[in-house]
Design a protein around this motif. Structure first.
Motif: not given
Lengths: 328, 328, 328, 328, 328, 328
Positions: D179, C270-271, C274-275, C175, D267, D274, D278, C171, C277-279, C281-282, C264, C267
């Motif tokens: 995903y 911060v990123i 987020h990534l 990004n 999802l 997210h 971000m 990820l 946390d997204m991973d 969660k998903v 954080p 920068l």
């Protein structure tokens, strides 16, 4: 002699005193009435059944009464059950509360004497008289000697309030000279009176629970009222001083979210809050650890109110390498 | 001799050392360059101006340097201002930091000796050696002797960390025997090392502020690393023991919302948290009260971090009626 | 060959390996000792009983041991139960962990190779060397390949930590070029090392649970220590750079209330937050949906940690009308 | 040609366009009426005074009008002030909004084309038509091209909403195939429409502020209504599908405390939240860092909404040692 | 006749009464002592200076005294200032408090009569007597008639407590018959007594502020004590009943985070809380809107305690189309 | 005639209608298929079994269907069970929903008439027409008459939404003239429409639960859409007015943490929120007390959503001493 619920075995003939924890009437398949009881004491509980002469016994006692019971222990569907032939209510005065509830391991009278001795440290005459009024009030003293400090969280046993109060007062004495300029009199009075209202907040003659007053008003308000009543007996108790003592009671929980009515606004209140909180936490955790660490484990089970588990370092290892303190 | 900023009056000829708190270059209406300074020391601040030979001085010193200044105090638009004729940077080693920053009122070397003495209480050999490694590390000791305990909240003065550390260690000794079964060694080591990382979290040679490391990592992590480095010097430090000491550091703030990395999971950590918190609160409030109670008032001004004011009962009244404690 | 607990039927003769999940000794009504076991594997659990030769077997294995069992499945009070004739402890090395625990569906070695390849993107020499030290450490690699990423919430299976780490690193690569001026090296190193400490936070050879160290210190601190140990092996690792890498680890949970030690502050942090946390969660929700959507329902059952249910739009309908993405 | 407020120097004759930011009428000591103005543009503000012909000008323009001004810059009590000889209201259409407000640095039409191109990815016919309806609505498009994405927090400049929307849509495309099983159509539609209502939530022709509707209803509700109006134009838009699209809008803030009307329950909503968060955070911090890092410092000033400061690692050092990414 | 501070113009000769809001002594450049005062009344404040006969006046009055002042208004550095030739303290009894503080617009005696009339609705004899004791207590009544209901938030003017109390009692009467089975007596008594303690919580003879008692104990505790004192005068007030009345006082803030000492546990307490809260909010917002909506705006300025702004729909438009209610 | 589940006794022959609450197919030890049902109605539930002709019945009905059942009640392992000989699905139209769900005790049509009458109070023509559109919409009215107001918390029975809506509208009328300057029209419209969307948020023909739309969008958004649809039917509904009505819907929960989409920003919204909240709380608690106060106790059981218990003062005692209100 008291036979405890957890000592009863199949086929025992039982003749002992119990607390009626539950009482439900039912009807058998054959249409006969019977009574289903839960009988308890300090160490356990047992199911009871009255199959015969139900009409004779049904009004003879109520839930939360103490009863004298004769019966035989039988096994039914893998559970032990007491078939009761005779039961009658007994008077609370004739029995020993400590057979039915957990009780402090310390000597109650000795603790009272220790607290009265600490009260001598108070030199300001009004505060000194105030404490005396409490020590000279037999109906207060009687309750104060057996009240628990809480339903469950810490010092949750007969005499627990007295034990906790003495502990906080001793902590005050140990720490008061560590900081400059503290008012010892206020601190000692605050320590001794801070949980006063628990004497009426909790009911503890039948079960540890909150009284109606306790739930509707809370121990802090009850304490304030008991304090006000005593202050009113003293001719010229200074207004400022009574305000400060009340502030100590109102603020000893420290923060609103912990049920404090006020934040501590004087240094003595800040210190009282910290020492009270430390004592409640340490004692409560020690009490929890006594029963909630599975054998062979160093971790306690989950403590729901504190939302965590506790770790008990291997005592053996420490014995060898460290100097563990025996209580003073 | 040091002349303090708040002592300077109109028309004074000033010759003294100051810290450059701000330095901005400007241009007068006539197009001439000048320098606008803010000069400070422990007791105050004064505006400074360099109108002449600006090119000579402009690179001679920077913001946050210490400087020797000669000039005359004049009044401009109701404000005092120092017209500077001569300025030069001076070396930090040649001056007394306590002229520029608030400093503990206690004897630093005596406090260190007291802490080392308390270290003797530790009997477990690895823990005892661990403390020795710190006391024998001169670069650590040098910083430990002058570091403040915080930027603002409590013990915010040179030597404050040492003072707070000693205070917590003394509190531990006073209270350790009040409960049964506590590990004195762990408690003493925890008390002495709990704020270790503040030695690097704060920068305090020029202004009380956080260092880059302090902001990015925090004093708890810095302390863990300093601890780990020392433990690595010891041959066979038991893994379990080092985990417990680290846990004491990680959990001493008590709760996540107070910046704790872990909740206290052993009784010693519970107690360390309470005593540390009490000491920080009491000392911080005492420091606050010293300057923030308006004359004639019994109420302090508003304490923004604690979100409340504090009340100071009339000392006179109490003197007569109570026994105020002098610090032990 | 492994027979799984959920495959056993009444009257089967069973000869297979199991994990002992519970072991309690009892006494029959006739006074004979017996052992009551709970035997488990990846797919289920079954009750076991040892009625004979109890003294022979009682010390031969403990709870959380792997055992080889021979016995017959019988039905008792509607439950299946294994009457065991023979049992002995077997060595963990001789069996396949994936028979006993859920395991990643991806190829572990291929994932490691992918991560090492991503490491090549790091150009800054110290950071590049740092990653190499980890890849060249066989004892780290061995644990890293099988550790789960959490006890329950996401990637809670053998190999889950590796899978999650690779996913976050991928990820990051997808990004990183979306925003200007980001430091790719820091981001890749942060992604690869952010959950490092989970290798020791969780114990996963017998059951998914936290290790003592994991509970007392937490995976972030354990990761910091593993990182520090590797950095110490590198001659001249810049202080500023190690501070930034540590900051990435300390801040990747984003906020204090989510267990982050720092917010954080760069920068890249911060990123990464987020990534990551997204991973988590998903993947966690996908794992949850696999078993927690009742047949015929579009709504999952309640997810207690996220305090909500999830909706699964009818796949059929979507198939027709939309372009569902196959994983890349 | 526009002369900007921050370019005006003493004694300049000024003839330029400004926005009237404040307009107050007063009376001089001599009893003469005068007007006191605050005139602004994208780069600054300047005080204005009208001393003569006040009755002529007083009704000629109002606060928040654009005006053409002729006057002379004078210095009064150290402040620059424009003595205005002539002023008249000008029509918004005749001027360039970007002289008065910050504006995106990207090409607006190019961004719109990019978004329309991304819309082609949507295969489900109803969703595809839905997007087309928006692109074919000139009054929507006109506002969508200049609206900012927020008053202050992120993309707070003309064209900011478009820039943020495109950025989120691009992020969706970059991540959607990471995903398995995600519905690309829903994700693209959600990305493009998620902040739709900001077109009306904010007023941005005179100052960046919230419209009455924006404050009373909020951009999420305004977006839902705009969406509903377009869906009503489509003959047979499936109910289930419109519910899902609305759910994406309602849940994109993620949690109630962040102003989300619903938690993400599918999802695609989890991922949209997210990536949107971000993008808002990263862009907002980048915008903040551009002006809020004092020269010579690596630390930004305090960011009040995020309650922290940010650290900017020395770019020089990194340039040498790392590979910084140029935006794609 | 009272001349108000905001009516004074340059060169006026002033002879009026003021409240001394601040008093500082200073020394002129020439070394002469002078006094710097802040003088205020209900409508404004003005600076005052005493240049002559300072020794004569310096002890004649203090801060927060009411004074009679003679002087001349001059302009100094753009500010109006009163050069005082004569000043003397005046007795509070001789003046009208409403010249100095905001005051209710309603008729105080009429409001008291209305409350007493509502008291007649109470049929339960003990509660009825309880209310009578308050109405027959002249020292209570005197304070109750002028006390404000809060320092700032709602009904923050002389007579405000009475106005709010009457309003809540009227709301109780309007709503009590909407639900079945409510105890009207309890509700009326609760409404009348709920804010009792504010009579002593606030000091309002010199400035609206909290009294020492008010800060240290709070109005709820003060109210409980006033209530207890009256109940003690009644021979046989039922314990259960007094507990319920106290519970109404303790719980009327509804939740702990709003300063409630108890949650409402009886239906009457639930209703009292809602009606009290509605009245405080509506009245507080109406008071706020009276001064905090800038001319020409429909939006109020920001309300810091409620953390929002309020919208005032255009009255004209509504007048035409709607039926606006005149207060009953 | 309906026989209710809780009326069935052993050996009864049952012939009645039930709702199928659960339907599971199983296989007996002998390998025969059977069906296990849970059958319910308003007063209880009973287990059902189909042992014969399973293939005949298995497709004849589904879970959540209404069925006509013939069978015999037998006792199995102490539980009552219905052995079903015949079962068939029946149409919802042919039965009385109130046999299966709790239902309001009030007259539905009379409540509708009362609401329509209250609508006459609205004088502003657009608002008046808006209400008429709803009353003239039969499909809306049909649902509005039977919808519950919530799944569980308050008015959780058929007709509950109507009952709650009428109650809030009546409260508005009772209180609107208590404050000056309120817009009666807005308040009445707000009261009548505030929970509009619950008509679709909940599904209540088979079980009280949330519909898919209800969970994904929520009743507030559903209400906004229903409102918008009606407003679109009115030629020239003023924009400002529709914004205010929508704001009333969006803000009636009061605060974000209570699920409000907006804080109340106009006085009418503040009042609507308070009266709605009071009605929901009081009715919810009354409903709770009806079943959750154990006989002989004055304390209710614990209310999990409100996190407290409630106290019911002894009715007898009060009857004697107080005047209890009969509902108007």
């Amino acid at each position: 002699m008291k036979i405890f619920a957890n000592e009863i075995k199949e086929n025992d003939d039982v003749d002992s005193l119990f607390l009626v924890k539950d009482k439900v009437s039912g009807v058998t398949k054959n249409g006969n009435p019977y009574l289903k009881l839960k009988l308890g004491d300090r160490l356990g509980e047992i199911e009871g059944r009255i199959w015969n002469s139900v009409d004779l016994f049904i009004e003879a006692f109520q839930k939360e009464d103490f009863v004298s019971v004769k019966g035989k222990a039988v096994s039914y569907q893998d559970h032990l059950q007491l078939n009761i032939g005779y039961i009658k209510k007994v008077d609370e005065e004739t029995l020993s509360l400590s057979d039915f509830f957990p009780v402090t391991e310390k000597d109650v009278d000795q603790m009272v004497r220790a607290l009265i001795e600490i009260s001598q440290e108070v030199k300001e005459p009004h505060l000194s008289q105030l404490l005396h009024l409490f020590w000279e009030d037999p109906s207060f003293l009687e309750r104060f000697k057996i009240a628990p400090a809480s339903k469950q969280l810490h010092h949750a046993y007969l005499g627990g309030l007295l034990e906790h109060t003495l502990s906080v007062a001793q902590l005050v004495l140990k720490n008061v000279d560590h900081y400059k300029g503290l008012n010892l009199d206020l601190l000692v009075v605050g320590a001794i009176l801070h949980d006063l209202g628990k004497v009426y907040e909790l009911s503890y003659h039948r079960a540890f629970d909150y009284s109606d007053e306790g739930r509707l008003l809370g121990h802090i308000i009850l304490g304030i009222e008991m304090l006000e009543a005593k202050i009113n007996q003293l001719a010229d108790f200074p207004k400022d001083l009574s305000t400060l003592v009340k502030h100590l009671l109102l603020s000893h929980h420290g923060q609103y979210i912990w049920g404090s009515h006020k934040k501590p606004m004087i240094l003595e209140a800040v210190i009282l809050h910290h020492l009270d909180d430390m004592d409640a936490k340490v004692s409560g955790i020690q009490q929890f650890l006594r029963t909630k660490v599975p054998e062979g484990s160093r971790w306690s089970s989950y403590h729901p109110l504190l939302d965590q588990s506790f770790y008990v370092p291997s005592p053996k290892q420490e014995e060898e390498q460290s100097n563990i303190i025996e209580e003073s």
